[in-house]
Design an enzyme around this catalytic site. Structure first.
Site, PDB file in Angstrom:
ATOM      1  N   ASP A  13       0.885  -1.290  -0.028  1.00 24.07           N
ATOM      2  CA  ASP A  13       0.001  -0.013   0.001  1.00 24.07           C
ATOM      3  C   ASP A  13       0.969   1.411  -0.025  1.00 24.07           C
ATOM      4  OD1 ASP A  13      -2.219  -1.673   0.091  1.00 24.07           O
ATOM      5  OD2 ASP A  13      -2.222  -1.744   2.393  1.00 24.07           O
ATOM      6  N   GLY A  15       1.676   3.165  -2.579  1.00 22.90           N
ATOM      7  CA  GLY A  15       1.035   4.117  -3.477  1.00 22.90           C
ATOM      8  C   GLY A  15       1.389   3.713  -4.786  1.00 22.90           C
ATOM      9  N   LYS A  16       1.808   2.421  -5.088  1.00 26.76           N
ATOM     10  CA  LYS A  16       2.200   1.901  -6.373  1.00 26.76           C
ATOM     11  C   LYS A  16       1.334   2.211  -7.512  1.00 26.76           C
ATOM     12  CE  LYS A  16       2.256  -2.406  -4.402  1.00 26.76           C
ATOM     13  NZ  LYS A  16       2.045  -1.848  -3.097  1.00 26.76           N
ATOM     14  N   ASN A  38      -5.409 -10.020  -3.541  1.00 30.77           N
ATOM     15  CA  ASN A  38      -5.061  -9.582  -2.333  1.00 30.77           C
ATOM     16  C   ASN A  38      -4.529  -8.026  -2.520  1.00 30.77           C
ATOM     17  OD1 ASN A  38      -2.616 -10.492  -3.774  1.00 30.77           O
ATOM     18  ND2 ASN A  38      -1.563 -11.311  -1.961  1.00 30.77           N
ATOM     19  N   GLY A  40      -4.486  -4.126  -3.892  1.00 33.34           N
ATOM     20  CA  GLY A  40      -5.507  -3.043  -4.026  1.00 33.34           C
ATOM     21  C   GLY A  40      -4.985  -1.883  -4.383  1.00 33.34           C
ATOM     22  N   HIS A  41      -4.765  -1.512  -5.810  1.00 35.44           N
ATOM     23  CA  HIS A  41      -3.907  -0.115  -6.139  1.00 35.44           C
ATOM     24  C   HIS A  41      -4.971   0.621  -6.438  1.00 35.44           C
ATOM     25  CE1 HIS A  41      -0.528  -3.109  -7.124  1.00 35.44           C
ATOM     26  NE2 HIS A  41      -0.674  -3.328  -5.820  1.00 35.44           N
ATOM     27  N   THR A  42      -4.803   2.068  -5.827  1.00 36.51           N
ATOM     28  CA  THR A  42      -5.797   3.055  -6.182  1.00 36.51           C
ATOM     29  C   THR A  42      -5.488   4.041  -7.127  1.00 36.51           C
ATOM     30  OG1 THR A  42      -6.318   2.645  -3.816  1.00 36.51           O
ATOM     31  CG2 THR A  42      -7.470   4.573  -4.787  1.00 36.51           C
ATOM     32  N   GLN A 221       1.904  -5.715  -3.327  1.00 33.97           N
ATOM     33  CA  GLN A 221       2.413  -6.139  -1.836  1.00 33.97           C
ATOM     34  C   GLN A 221       3.749  -5.176  -1.575  1.00 33.97           C
ATOM     35  OE1 GLN A 221       1.494  -9.385  -3.410  1.00 33.97           O
ATOM     36  NE2 GLN A 221      -0.447  -8.354  -3.019  1.00 33.97           N
ATOM     37  N   ARG A 300      -9.900  -2.875   6.198  1.00 31.19           N
ATOM     38  CA  ARG A 300      -9.481  -2.858   7.565  1.00 31.19           C
ATOM     39  C   ARG A 300      -8.406  -1.543   7.723  1.00 31.19           C
ATOM     40  NH1 ARG A 300      -6.187  -8.523   7.439  1.00 31.19           N
ATOM     41  NH2 ARG A 300      -5.724  -7.808   5.358  1.00 31.19           N
ATOM     42  N   LEU A 329       3.695  12.465   1.083  1.00 28.54           N
ATOM     43  CA  LEU A 329       4.330  13.298   2.107  1.00 28.54           C
ATOM     44  C   LEU A 329       3.462  14.215   2.464  1.00 28.54           C
ATOM     45  CD1 LEU A 329       7.424  14.231   2.524  1.00 28.54           C
ATOM     46  CD2 LEU A 329       7.086  15.863   0.746  1.00 28.54           C
ATOM     47  N   THR A 411       2.511  14.028  -3.632  1.00 27.94           N
ATOM     48  CA  THR A 411       1.951  14.943  -2.836  1.00 27.94           C
ATOM     49  C   THR A 411       0.493  14.897  -2.608  1.00 27.94           C
ATOM     50  OG1 THR A 411       2.176  16.581  -4.408  1.00 27.94           O
ATOM     51  CG2 THR A 411       4.030  16.476  -2.646  1.00 27.94           C
ATOM     52  N   GLY A 412      -0.174  13.880  -3.063  1.00 28.60           N
ATOM     53  CA  GLY A 412      -1.658  13.754  -3.133  1.00 28.60           C
ATOM     54  C   GLY A 412      -2.180  12.414  -3.883  1.00 28.60           C
TER      55      GLY A 412
HETATM   56  P1  GDP Z   1      -0.853   0.382  -3.417  1.00 30.03           P
HETATM   57  O1  GDP Z   1      -1.603  -0.812  -2.983  1.00 30.03           O
HETATM   58  O2  GDP Z   1       0.650   0.646  -3.192  1.00 30.03           O
HETATM   59  O3  GDP Z   1      -1.306   0.837  -4.862  1.00 30.03           O
HETATM   60  O4  GDP Z   1      -1.275   1.536  -2.603  1.00 30.03           O
HETATM   61  P2  GDP Z   1      -3.115   1.740  -2.045  1.00 30.03           P
HETATM   62  O5  GDP Z   1      -3.567   2.141  -3.289  1.00 30.03           O
HETATM   63  O6  GDP Z   1      -3.501   0.591  -1.431  1.00 30.03           O
HETATM   64  O7  GDP Z   1      -3.008   2.619  -0.997  1.00 30.03           O
HETATM   65  C1  GDP Z   1      -2.119   3.987  -1.201  1.00 30.03           C
HETATM   66  C2  GDP Z   1      -3.584   4.976  -0.970  1.00 30.03           C
HETATM   67  O8  GDP Z   1      -2.870   6.371  -0.739  1.00 30.03           O
HETATM   68  C3  GDP Z   1      -4.578   5.096  -1.945  1.00 30.03           C
HETATM   69  O9  GDP Z   1      -5.703   5.519  -1.209  1.00 30.03           O
HETATM   70  C4  GDP Z   1      -3.972   6.377  -2.666  1.00 30.03           C
HETATM   71  O10 GDP Z   1      -5.024   7.049  -3.472  1.00 30.03           O
HETATM   72  C5  GDP Z   1      -3.421   7.409  -1.722  1.00 30.03           C
HETATM   73  N1  GDP Z   1      -2.269   7.948  -1.952  1.00 30.03           N
HETATM   74  C6  GDP Z   1      -1.310   7.674  -3.015  1.00 30.03           C
HETATM   75  N2  GDP Z   1      -0.323   8.427  -2.943  1.00 30.03           N
HETATM   76  C7  GDP Z   1      -0.689   9.530  -2.443  1.00 30.03           C
HETATM   77  C8  GDP Z   1      -0.220  10.699  -1.638  1.00 30.03           C
HETATM   78  O11 GDP Z   1       0.980  11.216  -2.058  1.00 30.03           O
HETATM   79  N3  GDP Z   1      -0.934  11.513  -0.768  1.00 30.03           N
HETATM   80  C9  GDP Z   1      -2.056  11.231  -0.018  1.00 30.03           C
HETATM   81  N4  GDP Z   1      -2.697  11.765   0.613  1.00 30.03           N
HETATM   82  N5  GDP Z   1      -2.623   9.950  -0.651  1.00 30.03           N
HETATM   83  C10 GDP Z   1      -2.020   9.099  -1.631  1.00 30.03           C
HETATM   84  P1  IMO Z   2      -0.877  -4.106  -2.403  1.00 32.71           P
HETATM   85  O1  IMO Z   2      -0.487  -4.516  -3.520  1.00 32.71           O
HETATM   86  C1  IMO Z   2      -1.093  -4.627   1.941  1.00 32.71           C
HETATM   87  C2  IMO Z   2      -1.072  -8.679   3.674  1.00 32.71           C
HETATM   88  C3  IMO Z   2      -2.334  -9.124   4.388  1.00 32.71           C
HETATM   89  C4  IMO Z   2      -1.672 -10.021   5.197  1.00 32.71           C
HETATM   90  C5  IMO Z   2      -0.634 -10.446   4.408  1.00 32.71           C
HETATM   91  C6  IMO Z   2      -0.954 -11.968   3.849  1.00 32.71           C
HETATM   92  O2  IMO Z   2      -2.462  -3.274  -2.406  1.00 32.71           O
HETATM   93  O3  IMO Z   2       0.133  -3.285  -1.604  1.00 32.71           O
HETATM   94  P2  IMO Z   2      -2.343 -12.591   1.793  1.00 32.71           P
HETATM   95  O4  IMO Z   2      -3.895 -12.293   1.522  1.00 32.71           O
HETATM   96  O5  IMO Z   2      -1.715 -12.163   0.697  1.00 32.71           O
HETATM   97  O6  IMO Z   2      -2.292 -14.133   1.934  1.00 32.71           O
HETATM   98  O7  IMO Z   2      -2.083 -11.916   2.973  1.00 32.71           O
HETATM   99  O8  IMO Z   2      -0.097  -9.898   3.489  1.00 32.71           O
HETATM  100  N1  IMO Z   2      -1.471  -8.119   2.233  1.00 32.71           N
HETATM  101  C7  IMO Z   2      -1.213  -6.874   1.866  1.00 32.71           C
HETATM  102  N2  IMO Z   2      -0.812  -5.607   2.730  1.00 32.71           N
HETATM  103  N3  IMO Z   2      -1.100  -4.540   0.700  1.00 32.71           N
HETATM  104  C8  IMO Z   2      -1.297  -5.687   0.039  1.00 32.71           C
HETATM  105  O9  IMO Z   2      -1.416  -5.340  -1.480  1.00 32.71           O
HETATM  106  C9  IMO Z   2      -1.489  -6.696   0.408  1.00 32.71           C
HETATM  107  N4  IMO Z   2      -1.668  -7.829   0.096  1.00 32.71           N
HETATM  108  C10 IMO Z   2      -1.560  -8.766   1.030  1.00 32.71           C
HETATM  109  O10 IMO Z   2      -2.714  -8.102   4.921  1.00 32.71           O
HETATM  110  O11 IMO Z   2      -0.938  -9.131   6.461  1.00 32.71           O
HETATM  111 MG    MG Z   3      -2.851  -1.523  -1.728  1.00 31.96          MG
END
Ligand code: GDP
Ligand code: IMO
Ligand code: MG
Length: 425
Positions: A13, A15-16, A38, A40-42, A221, A300, A329, A411-412
């Protein structure tokens, strides 16, 4: 030609998704190589939010080839839902999505059995059946995408796998057994719906490399969740580090040019497991609220903590990073002090290298450097020079400690809320 790997260097998570979307406009091809839904890329574009679980984050840039590689485990139900939702929002999928013939499938029994395992193991998985699907792959019981097109093989594999799983479900876990015929019919339907996307993705990727195209590999991940290099057993079941590209896409290590490690300006973790710099007081809660730190896949609350240089140095090494991206940041705006962990103390020993022992990770005391925060608002800043001086100092400190250049600062949430320090393609 350039190949760029984007990997998370914390516990996911980072911010990939946002960065892959941002970088995709210059890429020809975007490839997922491990993990499954598993992830979730936003991505936020003009205020519209998309959360992608399986389809590469390049899909929202027109005309990019998006590949789900052989190392990914695919739940076809989730994939089809994702395809249909994107189509409804006007995204062109049919010419742009390609799925590996040899990717393994997540089956309903993987999800059912994981639910039972989780009751005793308490890893805090996403409950998507990821671990059991990879277990079947390694034990050579897996069902691959290609098996969907050979009904007899498909049925015999489902029957054989269910023989064991139903035994466990019924006798050990006192849970409902599953019906092979139902699963078979369901998956034959999925076969029809995904067949047009299925191909030899390894050939496509290597031909693109030979044709000097720019390719982005999108990690899911993060490094500390890697099955070999993470905080085992509190990890996911795939290789999340750079090395996963070679096995999960069928690409030689000699073809990888650049490796961008993505870290938040602080740290989060969702699920169980050690987290030395976790903040358990009101500052942790403040970061959670400001950063919207709730899982993109499961909703969660994410655990929040300070930036951890011991862990990040380790990630620089095991991934062979050529550069860094620092996201979120802006979430630190308004904090009086910002801490950076520079070592762990455990039983009178100071650790500067990330320890392998869970015991140490779980019970160590972080050693912090303290920096001044900044009061200014950094949301949406696109130019490094416009950042408050203390934010610049923070970034420079990260570069000094990790001996790698910060090439992107986010930055957002929005696509444009980005400072590009170096052209990556
Ligand atoms: P990923 O799994 O690595 O793609 O990251 P996620 O999407 O699960 O979580 C990152 C969260 O941070 C998402 O809600 C994004 O929209 C948000 N996000 C990403 N970059 C930034 C940032 O620079 N600032 C803020 N405030 N939110 C960000
Ligand atoms: P992204 O790509 C954050 C965590 C789960 C748990 C552990 C094992 O969005 O960054 P799993 O279902 O993979 O067997 O769970 O890994 N986990 C993540 N945490 N971001 C993810 O993906 C994750 N994918 C799995 O919360 O701790
Ligand atoms: Mg994610």
């Amino acid at each position: 030609m350039s190949t760029l790997v984007v990997v998370g260097i914390q516990w996911g998570d980072e911010g990939k998704g946002k960065l892959v979307d941002f970088l995709s406009h210059k890429a020809h091809m975007i490839v997922r190589f491990q993990g499954g839904n598993n992830a979730g890329h936003t991505i936020v574009i003009d205020g519209n939010k998309y959360i992608l679980h399986l389809i590469p984050s390049g899909i929202l840039n027109k005309g990019k080839k998006c590949i789900i590689g052989n190392g990914v485990v695919i739940d076809p139900a989730v994939l089809l839902l994702e395809i249909n939702n994107l189509k409804k929002r006007g995204v062109n999928i049919d010419e742009n999505l390609f799925i590996s013939k040899t990717a393994h499938l997540i089956m309903p029994y993987h999800i059912a059995i994981e639910k039972e395992y989780e009751k005793s193991k308490n890893i805090g998985t996403t409950g998507r059946g990821i671990g059991p699907a990879y277990t079947d792959k390694i034990s050579r019981n897996g069902i691959r995408v290609i098996d969907l097109f050979y009904p007899e093989i498909l049925l015999s594999k489902i029957n054989s796998n269910l023989f064991t799983i139903n035994f466990l479900l019924k006798n050990l876990y006192k849970a409902e057994p599953l019906n092979a015929e139902d699963i078979y019919k369901l998956y034959l339907n999925y076969a029809k719906e995904i067949s047009a996307y299925v191909t030899d993705t390894d050939i496509m990727i290597n031909e693109a490399i030979e044709s000097n195209e720019d390719i982005l590999f999108e990690g899911a991940q993060g490094t500390l969740l890697d099955i070999d290099h993470g905080t085992y057993p509190f990890v996911t079941s795939s290789n999340t580090i750079t090395g996963g590209v070679c096995t999960g896409a069928g690409v030689s290590p000699l073809k990888i040019n650049k490796i961008l490690g993505v870290a938040k300006a602080y740290t989060t973790r969702v699920g169980e497991g050690p987290f030395p710099t976790e903040i358990k007081d009101s500052i942790g809660e403040c970061i959670r609220q400001r950063g919207g730190e709730y899982g993109s896949t499961t909703g969660r609350p994410r655990r929040c903590g300070w930036l951890d240089m011991v862990a990040l140095k380790y990630a620089v090494r095991v991934n062979g990073l050529t550069g860094l991206a620092i996201t979120k940041l802006d979430v630190l705006d308004g904090l009086d002090k910002i801490k950076i962990c520079v070592g762990y103390k455990y039983n009178n020993t100071v650790y500067h290298n990330f320890p392998k022992e869970l015991e140490v990770l779980q019970n160590c005391e972080p050693i912090y450097d303290e920096l001044h925060g900044w009061t200014e608002n950094t949301v949406g800043i696109q130019d490094f020079d416009k950042l408050p001086i203390n934010a610049k100092v923070y970034i420079k400190e990260i570069e000094n400690m990790l001996q790698r250049k910060v090439q992107i600062i986010s930055t957002g949430q929005g696509r444009g809320d980005t400072i590009l320090m170096d052209e990556l393609f």
